[in-house]
Design an enzyme around this catalytic site. Sequence first.
Site, PDB file in Angstrom:
ATOM      1  N   TYR A 157      45.249 -32.659 -81.928  1.00 33.92           N
ATOM      2  CA  TYR A 157      46.448 -32.617 -81.085  1.00 33.92           C
ATOM      3  C   TYR A 157      46.263 -33.502 -79.851  1.00 33.92           C
ATOM      4  CZ  TYR A 157      50.113 -31.112 -77.955  1.00 33.92           C
ATOM      5  OH  TYR A 157      51.178 -31.119 -77.090  1.00 33.92           O
ATOM      6  N   GLY A 188      52.540 -30.013 -69.048  1.00 32.15           N
ATOM      7  CA  GLY A 188      51.465 -29.056 -69.245  1.00 32.15           C
ATOM      8  C   GLY A 188      52.014 -27.826 -69.951  1.00 32.15           C
TER       9      GLY A 188
END
Length: 257
Positions: A157, A188
């Site tokens: 990822y 985030g």
Amino acid sequence: MSYPSLDPSTLTVFVTGATSGCGEAIARRFAGAGAKVIGTGRRRERLEKLKAELGEALHVAELDVRDYAAIEKLLAELPAPFAGVNVVVANAGLALGLGPADTVGIDDWHTMIDTNVTGLVNTVRASLPGMIARGRGHVFGVGSVAGDYPYPGGNTYAGTKAFVKQFLLATRSDMLGKNVRVTNIEPGMTETEFSLVRFKGDEGRASNVYANTRALKAEDVAETIFWCATLPEHVNINRLQVMPIDQAFSATTVHRG
């Protein structure tokens, strides 16, 4: 001499992954401001629900971004009111699993690469010629702070999001003189279906990710993209990292035997 911000009503926005989370919020934000929006994804029932909500401002199409020919066909066959795409938000992406590199399922790795990397380059490549020909455009990728900050279990990822960063920076260089802006939005911790997908429907593990925090919401990411897209046309935000105030940078990990 001052330069005006862009009028949202002049924007035609192509959003991938509009069936949930950030993509759905992006579609709502732009449509609510008067833009025309093309919302795509693989879950038609969710697209139709969004269409019922947003009405004539939204054109929906079932689309798998891993299929380049399907993206080209979609763009070539858009109804006239939606044909002049000048904002592309390559939002479709996912994480699967959080296991170490020696045990994680290889199929999960390939799915992440196929969606986060291949889907991104397909979307951008298919969209650029039309925007260049029309003399105006803005490409957004949705990266991640994981593209800069590795963490255990992030492996593929994080690697895909590092690709997003470098691919978009290089594409930004390619667009010099063509009046096409390129931006990487790097969120985030954002509370959407992201962790539910990562943990394959395990609601307990997914909810624990956000426990006792004020995580970003999909609407926060959508607002950030909307701001970038409506800045005066001579302004290009190259990269923008966005974290909730309850998240910051952790120290490197240490194994003590």
